[in-house]
Design a protein around this motif. Structure first.
Motif, short mmCIF file in Angstrom:
data_model
loop_
_atom_site.label_atom_id
_atom_site.label_comp_id
_atom_site.label_asym_id
_atom_site.label_seq_id
_atom_site.Cartn_x
_atom_site.Cartn_y
_atom_site.Cartn_z
N VAL A 100 0.84 -1.20 0.00
CA VAL A 100 0.00 0.00 0.00
C VAL A 100 0.87 1.25 0.00
O VAL A 100 0.62 2.21 -0.73
CB VAL A 100 -0.95 0.00 1.21
CG1 VAL A 100 -1.73 1.32 1.29
CG2 VAL A 100 -1.93 -1.17 1.14
N GLN A 103 2.43 1.65 -3.53
CA GLN A 103 1.56 1.61 -4.70
C GLN A 103 0.28 2.43 -4.54
O GLN A 103 -0.56 2.44 -5.42
CB GLN A 103 1.16 0.15 -4.98
CG GLN A 103 2.32 -0.73 -5.41
CD GLN A 103 2.80 -0.39 -6.81
OE1 GLN A 103 2.01 -0.29 -7.75
NE2 GLN A 103 4.10 -0.20 -6.97
N GLN A 104 0.11 3.11 -3.41
CA GLN A 104 -1.14 3.83 -3.16
C GLN A 104 -1.42 4.91 -4.19
O GLN A 104 -0.46 5.49 -4.73
CB GLN A 104 -1.10 4.42 -1.75
CG GLN A 104 0.01 5.44 -1.50
CD GLN A 104 0.06 5.84 -0.06
OE1 GLN A 104 -0.92 6.29 0.52
NE2 GLN A 104 1.22 5.67 0.56
N PRO A 105 -2.72 5.16 -4.45
CA PRO A 105 -3.88 4.42 -3.95
C PRO A 105 -4.01 3.07 -4.67
O PRO A 105 -3.69 2.96 -5.85
CB PRO A 105 -5.05 5.34 -4.27
CG PRO A 105 -4.60 6.09 -5.48
CD PRO A 105 -3.11 6.28 -5.32
N ILE A 132 -3.65 2.26 7.51
CA ILE A 132 -4.19 2.54 6.17
C ILE A 132 -5.64 2.94 6.33
O ILE A 132 -6.26 2.69 7.36
CB ILE A 132 -4.05 1.33 5.22
CG1 ILE A 132 -4.93 0.16 5.67
CG2 ILE A 132 -2.60 0.91 5.06
CD1 ILE A 132 -5.01 -0.98 4.65
N ILE A 135 -9.89 5.77 0.92
CA ILE A 135 -9.82 7.17 0.46
C ILE A 135 -10.76 7.45 -0.72
O ILE A 135 -10.71 8.53 -1.29
CB ILE A 135 -8.39 7.57 0.09
CG1 ILE A 135 -7.86 6.67 -1.05
CG2 ILE A 135 -7.47 7.51 1.28
CD1 ILE A 135 -6.65 7.24 -1.74
N ALA A 148 -5.03 3.80 1.11
CA ALA A 148 -3.78 4.56 1.17
C ALA A 148 -3.32 4.60 2.62
O ALA A 148 -4.08 4.27 3.54
CB ALA A 148 -3.98 5.99 0.64
N THR A 149 -2.07 4.99 2.84
CA THR A 149 -1.56 5.09 4.20
C THR A 149 -2.11 6.34 4.89
O THR A 149 -2.56 7.28 4.22
CB THR A 149 -0.02 5.13 4.21
OG1 THR A 149 0.43 6.17 3.32
CG2 THR A 149 0.56 3.80 3.76
N THR A 150 -2.02 6.36 6.21
CA THR A 150 -2.56 7.45 7.02
C THR A 150 -1.44 8.31 7.61
O THR A 150 -0.26 7.98 7.49
CB THR A 150 -3.40 6.89 8.18
OG1 THR A 150 -2.50 6.14 9.04
CG2 THR A 150 -4.51 5.98 7.68
#
Length: 198
Positions: A100, A103-105, A132, A135, A148-150
């Motif tokens: 994640v 490669q996010q989103p 995560i 989103i 996605a990460t936070t």
């Protein structure tokens, strides 16, 4: 409504607002009372936290108020993060988190394509730990959820931005999903080992 009840509700609203915090205008609108009264409530809460044996403080950043832990208690919070019960994640969860992060989103299906296995449980674990978040949805068939990460992810690994993630080697063949997963996991765990939050 009595002052003490309003104070209690204000405290709850501050807690519920989390890291985002809340402004005097927002509090006044929610409680349907004058801003001057909100200011008095906040001053009383600030006094209470500063003059009793409490574990939290009322902080103000520009016009935003939020609750935070006392700096002098930080060694205990660090110890909490370092305990196996709260800090240890499975290899599957770390692997999923690395995918994640780079490669996010990304959708759950795309995560599973890279890992080669179902990833429901690792995704749930990472969401429960606020590492995560959802989103939005990807355009196209079925409109799958994007992850996605936070901000907590950055804090947990001692990063100020995603640009600080360790770079992946150049020339990765993204079609070779198994190798890509190994690279993600290797690089990510190397970085994790360099942080204080193992």
């Amino acid at each position: 409504m009595e002052f003490n009840e309003l104070k209690a509700i204000t405290e709850g609203l501050l807690f519920a607002s989390g890291d985002e915090g809340i402004t005097i205008k927002q509090l006044a609108r929610v409680l349907n009372i004058p801003e001057q009264t909100i200011e008095q409530l906040l001053e009383k809460l600030k006094y209470d936290y500063n003059n009793t044996e409490r574990g939290i403080l009322l902080m103000q950043s520009h016009d935003v108020f939020h609750l935070t832990t006392k700096p002098e208690h930080s060694p205990y919070f660090k110890r909490l993060l370092e305990t196996p019960q709260t800090a240890r994640m499975s290899q599957a969860a770390l692997e999923t988190l690395a995918i994640v992060a780079y490669q996010q989103p990304i959708t759950r299906t795309e995560i599973e394509d890279i890992r080669g296995v179902k990833s429901d449980r690792p995704v749930q674990t990472l969401m429960a730990r606020s590492l995560i978040e959802e989103i939005g949805r990807k355009e196209g068939s079925g409109r799958p959820m994007l992850f996605a990460t936070t901000k907590d992810f950055l804090t947990f690994f001692g990063l100020t931005s995603l640009e600080e993630l360790p770079p992946l080697p150049e020339g990765i063949d993204t079609d070779q999903l198994e190798q890509e997963t190994d690279l993600f996991f290797e690089k990510f765990t190397e970085h994790m080992d360099d942080t204080d939050y193992k």
